[in-house]
Design an enzyme around this catalytic site. Structure first.
Site, PDB file in Angstrom:
ATOM      1  N   ASP A  23      -4.948 -13.023   3.174  1.00 48.62           N
ATOM      2  CA  ASP A  23      -6.096 -12.131   3.085  1.00 48.62           C
ATOM      3  C   ASP A  23      -6.583 -11.970   4.529  1.00 48.62           C
ATOM      4  O   ASP A  23      -6.937 -12.969   5.182  1.00 48.62           O
ATOM      5  CB  ASP A  23      -7.181 -12.777   2.206  1.00 48.62           C
TER       6      ASP A  23
ATOM      7  N   TRP B 262      -5.701  12.394   5.631  1.00 54.01           N
ATOM      8  CA  TRP B 262      -5.424  12.985   4.325  1.00 54.01           C
ATOM      9  C   TRP B 262      -4.049  12.562   3.789  1.00 54.01           C
ATOM     10  O   TRP B 262      -3.199  13.408   3.484  1.00 54.01           O
ATOM     11  CB  TRP B 262      -5.502  14.498   4.397  1.00 54.01           C
TER      12      TRP B 262
ATOM     13  N   GLY C 276       0.827  -1.214   0.000  1.00 52.20           N
ATOM     14  CA  GLY C 276       0.000   0.000   0.000  1.00 52.20           C
ATOM     15  C   GLY C 276       0.858   1.260   0.000  1.00 52.20           C
ATOM     16  O   GLY C 276       2.089   1.199   0.042  1.00 52.20           O
TER      17      GLY C 276
ATOM     18  N   TYR D  55      -9.331  -1.617   3.666  1.00 54.92           N
ATOM     19  CA  TYR D  55     -10.141  -1.216   2.515  1.00 54.92           C
ATOM     20  C   TYR D  55     -10.250   0.301   2.610  1.00 54.92           C
ATOM     21  O   TYR D  55     -10.844   0.819   3.563  1.00 54.92           O
ATOM     22  CB  TYR D  55     -11.516  -1.889   2.567  1.00 54.92           C
TER      23      TYR D  55
ATOM     24  N   LYS E  68     -13.668   1.536  10.066  1.00 62.04           N
ATOM     25  CA  LYS E  68     -12.382   1.734  10.749  1.00 62.04           C
ATOM     26  C   LYS E  68     -12.598   1.889  12.265  1.00 62.04           C
ATOM     27  O   LYS E  68     -11.780   1.426  13.068  1.00 62.04           O
ATOM     28  CB  LYS E  68     -11.653   2.960  10.189  1.00 62.04           C
TER      29      LYS E  68
ATOM     30  N   TYR F  27     -16.914   3.912   5.486  1.00 62.52           N
ATOM     31  CA  TYR F  27     -15.478   3.689   5.690  1.00 62.52           C
ATOM     32  C   TYR F  27     -15.086   4.042   7.128  1.00 62.52           C
ATOM     33  O   TYR F  27     -14.435   3.256   7.816  1.00 62.52           O
ATOM     34  CB  TYR F  27     -14.673   4.535   4.683  1.00 62.52           C
TER      35      TYR F  27
ATOM     36  N   THR G  33      -7.996   6.389  11.160  1.00 59.31           N
ATOM     37  CA  THR G  33      -8.284   7.565  10.323  1.00 59.31           C
ATOM     38  C   THR G  33      -9.044   8.673  11.054  1.00 59.31           C
ATOM     39  O   THR G  33      -9.796   8.401  11.998  1.00 59.31           O
ATOM     40  CB  THR G  33      -9.135   7.109   9.112  1.00 59.31           C
TER      41      THR G  33
HETATM   42  N1  LIG Z   1      -5.389   7.119   2.352  1.00 58.73           N
HETATM   43  C1  LIG Z   1      -5.750   8.001   3.279  1.00 58.73           C
HETATM   44  O1  LIG Z   1      -5.989   9.186   2.999  1.00 58.73           O
HETATM   45  C2  LIG Z   1      -5.826   7.577   4.728  1.00 58.73           C
HETATM   46  C3  LIG Z   1      -6.164   8.555   5.685  1.00 58.73           C
HETATM   47  C4  LIG Z   1      -6.185   8.172   7.036  1.00 58.73           C
HETATM   48  C5  LIG Z   1      -5.887   6.868   7.407  1.00 58.73           C
HETATM   49  N2  LIG Z   1      -5.593   5.947   6.451  1.00 58.73           N
HETATM   50  C6  LIG Z   1      -5.293   4.580   6.890  1.00 58.73           C
HETATM   51  O2  LIG Z   1      -3.913   4.368   6.645  1.00 58.73           O
HETATM   52  C7  LIG Z   1      -3.684   2.988   6.337  1.00 58.73           C
HETATM   53  C8  LIG Z   1      -2.899   2.872   5.049  1.00 58.73           C
HETATM   54  O3  LIG Z   1      -3.665   3.469   4.001  1.00 58.73           O
HETATM   55  P1  LIG Z   1      -3.124   3.530   2.501  1.00 58.73           P
HETATM   56  O4  LIG Z   1      -3.825   4.678   1.841  1.00 58.73           O
HETATM   57  O5  LIG Z   1      -1.640   3.410   2.501  1.00 58.73           O
HETATM   58  O6  LIG Z   1      -3.758   2.173   1.898  1.00 58.73           O
HETATM   59  P2  LIG Z   1      -3.715   1.665   0.385  1.00 58.73           P
HETATM   60  O7  LIG Z   1      -2.653   2.345  -0.398  1.00 58.73           O
HETATM   61  O8  LIG Z   1      -5.119   1.668  -0.128  1.00 58.73           O
HETATM   62  O9  LIG Z   1      -3.256   0.148   0.573  1.00 58.73           O
HETATM   63  C9  LIG Z   1      -4.088  -0.766   1.201  1.00 58.73           C
HETATM   64  C10 LIG Z   1      -3.303  -2.014   1.482  1.00 58.73           C
HETATM   65  O10 LIG Z   1      -4.200  -2.936   2.099  1.00 58.73           O
HETATM   66  C11 LIG Z   1      -4.044  -4.192   1.487  1.00 58.73           C
HETATM   67  N3  LIG Z   1      -5.297  -4.940   1.589  1.00 58.73           N
HETATM   68  C12 LIG Z   1      -6.539  -4.547   1.229  1.00 58.73           C
HETATM   69  N4  LIG Z   1      -7.425  -5.511   1.467  1.00 58.73           N
HETATM   70  C13 LIG Z   1      -6.724  -6.541   2.022  1.00 58.73           C
HETATM   71  C14 LIG Z   1      -7.080  -7.828   2.516  1.00 58.73           C
HETATM   72  N5  LIG Z   1      -8.360  -8.270   2.477  1.00 58.73           N
HETATM   73  N6  LIG Z   1      -6.104  -8.619   3.033  1.00 58.73           N
HETATM   74  C15 LIG Z   1      -4.824  -8.198   3.064  1.00 58.73           C
HETATM   75  N7  LIG Z   1      -4.418  -6.998   2.628  1.00 58.73           N
HETATM   76  C16 LIG Z   1      -5.370  -6.177   2.107  1.00 58.73           C
HETATM   77  C17 LIG Z   1      -3.675  -3.890   0.061  1.00 58.73           C
HETATM   78  O11 LIG Z   1      -3.023  -5.002  -0.483  1.00 58.73           O
HETATM   79  P3  LIG Z   1      -3.214  -5.423  -2.024  1.00 58.73           P
HETATM   80  O12 LIG Z   1      -2.727  -4.280  -2.837  1.00 58.73           O
HETATM   81  O13 LIG Z   1      -2.382  -6.644  -2.128  1.00 58.73           O
HETATM   82  O14 LIG Z   1      -4.695  -5.664  -2.171  1.00 58.73           O
HETATM   83  C18 LIG Z   1      -2.739  -2.695   0.245  1.00 58.73           C
HETATM   84  O15 LIG Z   1      -1.441  -3.139   0.540  1.00 58.73           O
HETATM   85  C19 LIG Z   1      -5.075   2.341   6.300  1.00 58.73           C
HETATM   86  O16 LIG Z   1      -5.306   1.731   7.550  1.00 58.73           O
HETATM   87  C20 LIG Z   1      -6.017   3.497   6.125  1.00 58.73           C
HETATM   88  O17 LIG Z   1      -7.283   3.224   6.678  1.00 58.73           O
HETATM   89  C21 LIG Z   1      -5.550   6.269   5.124  1.00 58.73           C
END
Ligand SMILES: NC(=O)c1ccc[n+]([C@@H]2O[C@H](COP(=O)([O-])OP(=O)(O)OC[C@H]3O[C@@H](n4cnc5c(N)ncnc54)[C@H](OP(=O)(O)O)[C@@H]3O)[C@@H](O)[C@H]2O)c1
Length: 283
Positions: free
Chosen positions: A34, A148, A10, A59, A127, A123, A99
């Site tokens: 998974d 963000w 990710g 997710y 979480k 979402y 988040t």
């Molecule tokens: N993006 C934001 O703005 C944001 C803001 C606040 C908090 N967060 C939190 O920060 C964390 C990282 O976010 P990110 O944006 O870096 O995430 P991301 O780029 O969307 O990556 C998600 C990761 O989760 C894995 N994944 C999804 N479904 C899975 C499953 N069923 N089993 C195993 N692995 C699974 C994916 O693997 P595959 O690619 O192999 O499917 C990928 O490595 C998350 O907890 C998110 O809730 C994100």
């Protein structure tokens, strides 16, 4: 110190892997386990025998979750419960990344870690259920809420804005949601520092300062030298499936208590744009 990183492909996971340096980190992808499958998770964790588990897998499609709540809850609630149970069995401390979207956004001041959660969208609710699962089923844990996120490993808001600026005559960006943009490299470094310090409990990790998405986009265009016109719109005008908090600035006082303070989001944005240039994604 062995750290099992779940979600290593990710946006955040990729930076954690790059930044781990002296720490031994075992990367795991959805192909290794998974997280919705309790048996796969248990096998992964018992084979790795880690001291810490960072759960960066989730997710993360905020609008997609409104269309497919079952999937969002299966990954973010049930998957987190599976990891929590297996972490406890293995005697590992769990670091759960959460988040700002667990909050409803009506606050007049930055949210403190202990403020009540009240998510506005699926979402955020999934979480928040993940946070509950960590507290209920794991033994030792950290819950770190971030907001963000932007990073170079996957297309995030700044890259999407820069692409749109090349293809659209004018950009329209939401101006009534306020938050703190956070660079995944800075978040990754803070997470690793907290692990080194053997942190526990709920805390918030964001770059300092805050802005609206419109101001964030304006700064992205300015720093990248784009002259594409940009105008502010309201959330109602954006017609997105998921409601989002109007104000989700997070207090980082608990992080500062560990001596960790992240730079402001504008400086972090400079570093991110430099990273894009090194990758050849930006002239
Ligand atoms: N993006 C934001 O703005 C944001 C803001 C606040 C908090 N967060 C939190 O920060 C964390 C990282 O976010 P990110 O944006 O870096 O995430 P991301 O780029 O969307 O990556 C998600 C990761 O989760 C894995 N994944 C999804 N479904 C899975 C499953 N069923 N089993 C195993 N692995 C699974 C994916 O693997 P595959 O690619 O192999 O499917 C990928 O490595 C998350 O907890 C998110 O809730 C994100």
């Amino acid at each position: 110190m062995r750290i099992l990183l779940i979600g290593s492909t990710g946006m955040l996971g990729s930076d954690l892997l790059q930044e781990c340096r002296s720490l031994e980190m075992i990367p795991a992808t959805s192909r290794d386990a998974d997280i919705r499958d309790a048996a796969q998770v248990r096998r992964l964790i018992s084979a790795a025998a880690p001291d810490w588990i960072v759960l960066a897998a989730a997710y993360t499609d905020v609008d997609g979750a409104e269309r497919d709540p079952e999937r969002a809850f299966a990954v973010n609630r049930d998957g987190t419960r599976n990891v929590s149970v297996a972490a406890k069995e293995a005697g590992a401390t769990l670091f759960y990344v959460s988040t700002d979207y667990v909050f409803e956004g009506a606050s007049q001041r930055p949210y403190e870690p202990g403020d009540p959660v009240h998510p506005l969208n699926i979402y955020g609710a999934s979480k928040a259920s993940g946070e509950q699962a960590v507290q209920e089923f794991s033994g030792e844990w950290v819950i770190a809420r971030a907001s963000w996120l932007f990073g170079a490993a996957r297309p995030s808001f700044p890259e999407k804005i820069l692409r749109a600026a090349q293809t659209q005559p004018e950009l329209r960006v939401v101006n009534d949601q306020i938050g703190s943009p956070t660079y995944t490299k800075d978040l990754a470094r803070a997470i690793l520092e907290l692990i080194r310090r053997d942190a526990r409990g709920v805390l918030h990790i964001t770059n300092s300062g805050f802005c609206s998405w419109f101001n964030f986009a304006k700064e992205i265009l300015r720093k990248a030298g784009s002259s594409t016109p940009i105008s502010p719109i309201s959330s109602a005008e954006a017609h997105r499936p998921a409601a989002r908090p109007a104000y989700s600035v997070l207090s980082t006082a608990a992080l500062a208590a560990y001596g960790i303070n992240l730079r402001n989001w504008q400086d972090a944005l400079d570093a991110y744009l430099d990273e894009l240039r090194r990758q050849g994604k930006l002239p």
